[in-house]
Design an enzyme around this catalytic site. Structure first.
Site, PDB file in Angstrom:
ATOM      1  N   ASP A 176       0.805  -1.232   0.000  1.00 22.05           N
ATOM      2  CA  ASP A 176       0.000   0.000   0.000  1.00 22.05           C
ATOM      3  C   ASP A 176       0.834   1.277   0.000  1.00 22.05           C
ATOM      4  O   ASP A 176       0.292   2.371  -0.136  1.00 22.05           O
ATOM      5  CB  ASP A 176      -0.979  -0.008   1.204  1.00 22.05           C
ATOM      6  CG  ASP A 176      -0.252  -0.156   2.559  1.00 22.05           C
ATOM      7  OD1 ASP A 176      -0.826  -0.787   3.468  1.00 22.05           O
ATOM      8  OD2 ASP A 176       0.893   0.345   2.700  1.00 22.05           O
ATOM      9  N   HIS A 223       7.048  -7.362  -1.315  1.00 21.22           N
ATOM     10  CA  HIS A 223       6.010  -7.951  -2.169  1.00 21.22           C
ATOM     11  C   HIS A 223       5.583  -7.004  -3.279  1.00 21.22           C
ATOM     12  O   HIS A 223       4.554  -7.210  -3.905  1.00 21.22           O
ATOM     13  CB  HIS A 223       4.798  -8.361  -1.317  1.00 21.22           C
ATOM     14  CG  HIS A 223       5.085  -9.525  -0.411  1.00 21.22           C
ATOM     15  ND1 HIS A 223       4.320  -9.805   0.697  1.00 21.22           N
ATOM     16  CD2 HIS A 223       6.055 -10.468  -0.448  1.00 21.22           C
ATOM     17  CE1 HIS A 223       4.810 -10.893   1.305  1.00 21.22           C
ATOM     18  NE2 HIS A 223       5.862 -11.303   0.636  1.00 21.22           N
ATOM     19  N   CYS A 264       6.577  -0.456 -25.388  1.00 22.41           N
ATOM     20  CA  CYS A 264       6.662  -1.540 -26.392  1.00 22.41           C
ATOM     21  C   CYS A 264       5.303  -2.105 -26.785  1.00 22.41           C
ATOM     22  O   CYS A 264       5.204  -3.019 -27.597  1.00 22.41           O
ATOM     23  CB  CYS A 264       7.573  -2.660 -25.856  1.00 22.41           C
ATOM     24  SG  CYS A 264       6.756  -3.708 -24.641  1.00 22.41           S
ATOM     25  N   GLY A 286       2.257  -6.437  13.141  1.00 19.75           N
ATOM     26  CA  GLY A 286       1.033  -6.609  12.345  1.00 19.75           C
ATOM     27  C   GLY A 286       1.143  -7.638  11.246  1.00 19.75           C
ATOM     28  O   GLY A 286       0.626  -7.443  10.147  1.00 19.75           O
ATOM     29  N   SER A 332       0.780 -11.998  10.479  1.00 15.61           N
ATOM     30  CA  SER A 332       0.450 -13.338  11.009  1.00 15.61           C
ATOM     31  C   SER A 332       1.653 -14.257  10.853  1.00 15.61           C
ATOM     32  O   SER A 332       1.657 -15.372  11.364  1.00 15.61           O
ATOM     33  CB  SER A 332      -0.747 -13.908  10.227  1.00 15.61           C
ATOM     34  OG  SER A 332      -0.446 -13.921   8.826  1.00 15.61           O
TER      35      SER A 332
HETATM   36  C1  BV8 Z   1       7.494 -18.265  -3.258  1.00 15.11           C
HETATM   37  C2  BV8 Z   1       1.104  -9.722  -2.684  1.00 15.11           C
HETATM   38  C3  BV8 Z   1       8.628 -19.833  -4.663  1.00 15.11           C
HETATM   39  C4  BV8 Z   1      -0.295  -9.722  -3.109  1.00 15.11           C
HETATM   40  C5  BV8 Z   1       1.561 -11.468  -1.142  1.00 15.11           C
HETATM   41  C6  BV8 Z   1       7.318 -22.190   2.900  1.00 15.11           C
HETATM   42  C7  BV8 Z   1       6.403 -22.602   3.859  1.00 15.11           C
HETATM   43  C8  BV8 Z   1       5.024 -22.453   3.634  1.00 15.11           C
HETATM   44  C9  BV8 Z   1       4.551 -21.897   2.421  1.00 15.11           C
HETATM   45  C10 BV8 Z   1       5.462 -21.514   1.468  1.00 15.11           C
HETATM   46  C11 BV8 Z   1       6.837 -21.654   1.716  1.00 15.11           C
HETATM   47  N1  BV8 Z   1       7.494 -21.161   0.610  1.00 15.11           N
HETATM   48  C12 BV8 Z   1       6.598 -20.757  -0.303  1.00 15.11           C
HETATM   49  C13 BV8 Z   1       5.338 -20.963   0.185  1.00 15.11           C
HETATM   50  C14 BV8 Z   1       4.092 -20.637  -0.536  1.00 15.11           C
HETATM   51  C15 BV8 Z   1       3.637 -19.205  -0.282  1.00 15.11           C
HETATM   52  C16 BV8 Z   1       3.196 -19.044   1.137  1.00 15.11           C
HETATM   53  O1  BV8 Z   1       3.943 -18.557   1.964  1.00 15.11           O
HETATM   54  N2  BV8 Z   1       1.954 -19.446   1.392  1.00 15.11           N
HETATM   55  C17 BV8 Z   1       1.408 -19.287   2.732  1.00 15.11           C
HETATM   56  C18 BV8 Z   1       0.050 -18.614   2.644  1.00 15.11           C
HETATM   57  C19 BV8 Z   1       1.315 -20.671   3.364  1.00 15.11           C
HETATM   58  N3  BV8 Z   1       4.681 -18.251  -0.590  1.00 15.11           N
HETATM   59  C20 BV8 Z   1       4.840 -17.826  -1.861  1.00 15.11           C
HETATM   60  O2  BV8 Z   1       4.161 -18.244  -2.784  1.00 15.11           O
HETATM   61  C21 BV8 Z   1       5.950 -16.802  -2.105  1.00 15.11           C
HETATM   62  N4  BV8 Z   1       6.655 -17.226  -3.279  1.00 15.11           N
HETATM   63  O3  BV8 Z   1       7.970 -18.708  -2.271  1.00 15.11           O
HETATM   64  O4  BV8 Z   1       7.700 -18.753  -4.538  1.00 15.11           O
HETATM   65  C22 BV8 Z   1       9.671 -19.343  -5.570  1.00 15.11           C
HETATM   66  C23 BV8 Z   1      10.942 -19.028  -5.061  1.00 15.11           C
HETATM   67  C24 BV8 Z   1      11.913 -18.584  -5.931  1.00 15.11           C
HETATM   68  C25 BV8 Z   1      11.620 -18.429  -7.299  1.00 15.11           C
HETATM   69  C26 BV8 Z   1      10.335 -18.716  -7.784  1.00 15.11           C
HETATM   70  C27 BV8 Z   1       9.342 -19.176  -6.924  1.00 15.11           C
HETATM   71  C28 BV8 Z   1       5.368 -15.426  -2.432  1.00 15.11           C
HETATM   72  C29 BV8 Z   1       4.633 -14.873  -1.241  1.00 15.11           C
HETATM   73  C30 BV8 Z   1       4.126 -13.446  -1.564  1.00 15.11           C
HETATM   74  C31 BV8 Z   1       2.663 -13.505  -1.932  1.00 15.11           C
HETATM   75  N5  BV8 Z   1       2.134 -12.157  -2.097  1.00 15.11           N
HETATM   76  N6  BV8 Z   1       1.132 -10.246  -1.363  1.00 15.11           N
HETATM   77  C32 BV8 Z   1      -0.889  -8.419  -2.705  1.00 15.11           C
HETATM   78  O5  BV8 Z   1      -0.720  -8.008  -1.535  1.00 15.11           O
HETATM   79  O6  BV8 Z   1      -1.558  -7.849  -3.579  1.00 15.11           O
HETATM   80  S1  BV8 Z   1       1.409 -12.073   0.392  1.00 15.11           S
HETATM   81  C33 BV8 Z   1       0.156 -11.364   1.292  1.00 15.11           C
HETATM   82  O7  BV8 Z   1       0.311 -11.928   2.600  1.00 15.11           O
HETATM   83  C34 BV8 Z   1       0.203  -9.852   1.544  1.00 15.11           C
HETATM   84  O8  BV8 Z   1       1.350  -9.224   1.017  1.00 15.11           O
HETATM   85  C35 BV8 Z   1       0.289  -9.781   3.075  1.00 15.11           C
HETATM   86  O9  BV8 Z   1       0.930  -8.669   3.514  1.00 15.11           O
HETATM   87  C36 BV8 Z   1       1.076 -10.999   3.311  1.00 15.11           C
HETATM   88  C37 BV8 Z   1       1.263 -11.515   4.667  1.00 15.11           C
HETATM   89  O10 BV8 Z   1       0.057 -11.430   5.357  1.00 15.11           O
HETATM   90  P1  BV8 Z   1       0.061 -10.428   6.611  1.00 15.11           P
HETATM   91  O11 BV8 Z   1       0.655  -9.139   6.186  1.00 15.11           O
HETATM   92  O12 BV8 Z   1       0.683 -11.116   7.758  1.00 15.11           O
HETATM   93  O13 BV8 Z   1      -1.467 -10.179   6.789  1.00 15.11           O
HETATM   94  P2  BV8 Z   1      -2.501 -11.119   7.594  1.00 15.11           P
HETATM   95  O14 BV8 Z   1      -3.879 -10.632   7.284  1.00 15.11           O
HETATM   96  O15 BV8 Z   1      -2.142 -12.550   7.392  1.00 15.11           O
HETATM   97  O16 BV8 Z   1      -2.196 -10.812   9.133  1.00 15.11           O
HETATM   98  C38 BV8 Z   1      -2.454  -9.535   9.654  1.00 15.11           C
HETATM   99  C39 BV8 Z   1      -1.912  -9.561  11.069  1.00 15.11           C
HETATM  100  O17 BV8 Z   1      -2.089  -8.266  11.619  1.00 15.11           O
HETATM  101  C40 BV8 Z   1      -2.654 -10.531  11.974  1.00 15.11           C
HETATM  102  O18 BV8 Z   1      -1.699 -11.217  12.783  1.00 15.11           O
HETATM  103  C41 BV8 Z   1      -3.534  -9.625  12.847  1.00 15.11           C
HETATM  104  O19 BV8 Z   1      -3.683 -10.125  14.172  1.00 15.11           O
HETATM  105  C42 BV8 Z   1      -2.710  -8.370  12.888  1.00 15.11           C
HETATM  106  N7  BV8 Z   1      -3.474  -7.131  13.052  1.00 15.11           N
HETATM  107  C43 BV8 Z   1      -4.688  -6.810  12.536  1.00 15.11           C
HETATM  108  N8  BV8 Z   1      -4.993  -5.532  12.900  1.00 15.11           N
HETATM  109  C44 BV8 Z   1      -3.965  -5.068  13.647  1.00 15.11           C
HETATM  110  C45 BV8 Z   1      -2.984  -6.076  13.743  1.00 15.11           C
HETATM  111  N9  BV8 Z   1      -1.832  -5.928  14.419  1.00 15.11           N
HETATM  112  C46 BV8 Z   1      -1.628  -4.738  15.028  1.00 15.11           C
HETATM  113  N10 BV8 Z   1      -2.504  -3.723  14.968  1.00 15.11           N
HETATM  114  C47 BV8 Z   1      -3.681  -3.848  14.307  1.00 15.11           C
HETATM  115  N11 BV8 Z   1      -4.555  -2.826  14.283  1.00 15.11           N
HETATM  116 ZN    ZN Z   2       7.180  -2.811 -22.518  1.00 11.91          ZN
END
Ligand code: BV8
Ligand code: ZN
Length: 255
Positions: free
Chosen positions: A107, A122, A153, A190, A192
């Site tokens: 954002d 990201h 392009c 903030g 998970s």
């Molecule tokens: C990759 C872009 C291989 C989109 C995002 C190893 C183990 C397990 C899984 C994997 C692993 N390796 C790869 C994986 C698969 C996958 C993955 O991790 N899956 C998970 C879901 C199990 N990872 C991938 O695919 C990654 N790529 O590894 O590819 C590779 C390697 C080399 C070459 C080629 C290929 C890519 C991951 C990136 C994906 N894109 N975002 C977009 O945003 O438009 S991820 C997405 O999740 C967002 O970016 C987000 O920010 C991010 C993480 O989530 P959080 O930010 O933690 O948000 P969430 O809602 O989960 O939690 C919010 C937290 O805030 C909570 O704890 C809540 O309590 C707290 N909260 C709420 N309000 C408040 C607060 N805290 C304080 N104050 C508040 N007011």
């Molecule tokens: Zn281009």
């Protein structure tokens, strides 16, 4: 002194003594600005399935749907502002020796708030990448499309966002790894801590994951306990728009 006060005082004393601070933020730090968090809606993301709007396969299947989704998010983010949590991190950077802010958020609110050394691991809602010439351009947050094409392009543009199954930009990942590996204090706000490889920065800061170093102090700020909590020396529970300003108040108090 109440337990919570003791935890805040402990966290503040660690930060006061730190020479190198690294921060990892997730969607929670933007929640109080009105940006929906990622996992709150049981796997559905603003009504869409992840595989339809945040994977390269989803984009190949239906680029118009993905652009509608990202245009919606761009329009929403254009209307929001940083909250006191973002602002507290700007102050922390100003008073720290070495400071690196690693964010999973797309954002751009840390940059709007005034944070300087920010690694957007990201990608960013503001940026597009060309499928033809790979040019990455910051196009602000105005609506694009419906079929955005590269002015250089003519090929299709995609959001310059790391989707699931895609690698992180190498330079940004290396810089994040180095910051987590070298810091004295690692502040996790903030998130998970379930998305990898971002979440692996926490054990790296702790000198685990096969990475030998004197463990950094890990401080977690979250509404709840998370996957990161087992690594934390201190967990400050509450909204980061409240806990971070409170923490900075204590850090700024003379010793
Ligand atoms: C990759 C872009 C291989 C989109 C995002 C190893 C183990 C397990 C899984 C994997 C692993 N390796 C790869 C994986 C698969 C996958 C993955 O991790 N899956 C998970 C879901 C199990 N990872 C991938 O695919 C990654 N790529 O590894 O590819 C590779 C390697 C080399 C070459 C080629 C290929 C890519 C991951 C990136 C994906 N894109 N975002 C977009 O945003 O438009 S991820 C997405 O999740 C967002 O970016 C987000 O920010 C991010 C993480 O989530 P959080 O930010 O933690 O948000 P969430 O809602 O989960 O939690 C919010 C937290 O805030 C909570 O704890 C809540 O309590 C707290 N909260 C709420 N309000 C408040 C607060 N805290 C304080 N104050 C508040 N007011
Ligand atoms: Zn281009």
């Amino acid at each position: 002194m109440a337990d919570t006060e003791r935890e805040f005082a402990k966290a503040a004393s660690f930060l006061k003594q730190a020479r190198r601070v690294a921060v990892l933020t997730g969607a929670g730090v933007s929640a109080e600005s009105g940006v929906p968090t990622f996992r709150a809606a049981d796997g559905l993301w603003e009504g869409h399935r992840i595989e339809d709007v945040a994977t390269p396969q989803g984009f190949a299947r239906n680029p118009d749907l993905v652009w509608r989704f990202y245009n919606e998010r761009r329009a929403n983010v254009a209307k929001v502002a940083p909250n006191p949590g973002h602002e507290a991190l700007v102050k922390l950077e100003q008073r720290s020796g070495e400071f690196t802010l690693i964010t999973q958020n797309v954002d751009g609110l840390h940059l709007v708030a005034g944070s300087k050394n920010v690694l957007e691991i990201h990608g960013s809602l503001r940026q597009t990448r060309c499928l033809g010439c790979a040019e990455v351009v910051d196009r602000g947050l105005a609506e694009l499309g419906p079929k955005p094409l590269c002015p250089s392009c003519g090929a299709r543009l995609r959001p310059h966002i790391v989707w699931f199954g895609e690698g992180l930009p190498e330079d940004v990942w290396q810089a994040s790894f180095r910051a987590a590996a070298a810091c004295d204090v690692f502040l996790v706000v903030g998130t998970s801590a379930v998305v990898h490889p971002a979440a692996s920065l926490i054990p790296i800061a702790r000198g685990e994951a096969g990475f030998d170093r004197v463990p950094a102090i890990v401080i977690e700020c979250n509404l709840t306990r998370t996957e990161a909590s087992s690594y934390a020396d201190v967990t400050l529970l509450g909204p980061s728009g409240v806990t971070l300003p409170r923490l900075l108040e204590l850090v700024e108090q003379p010793i």
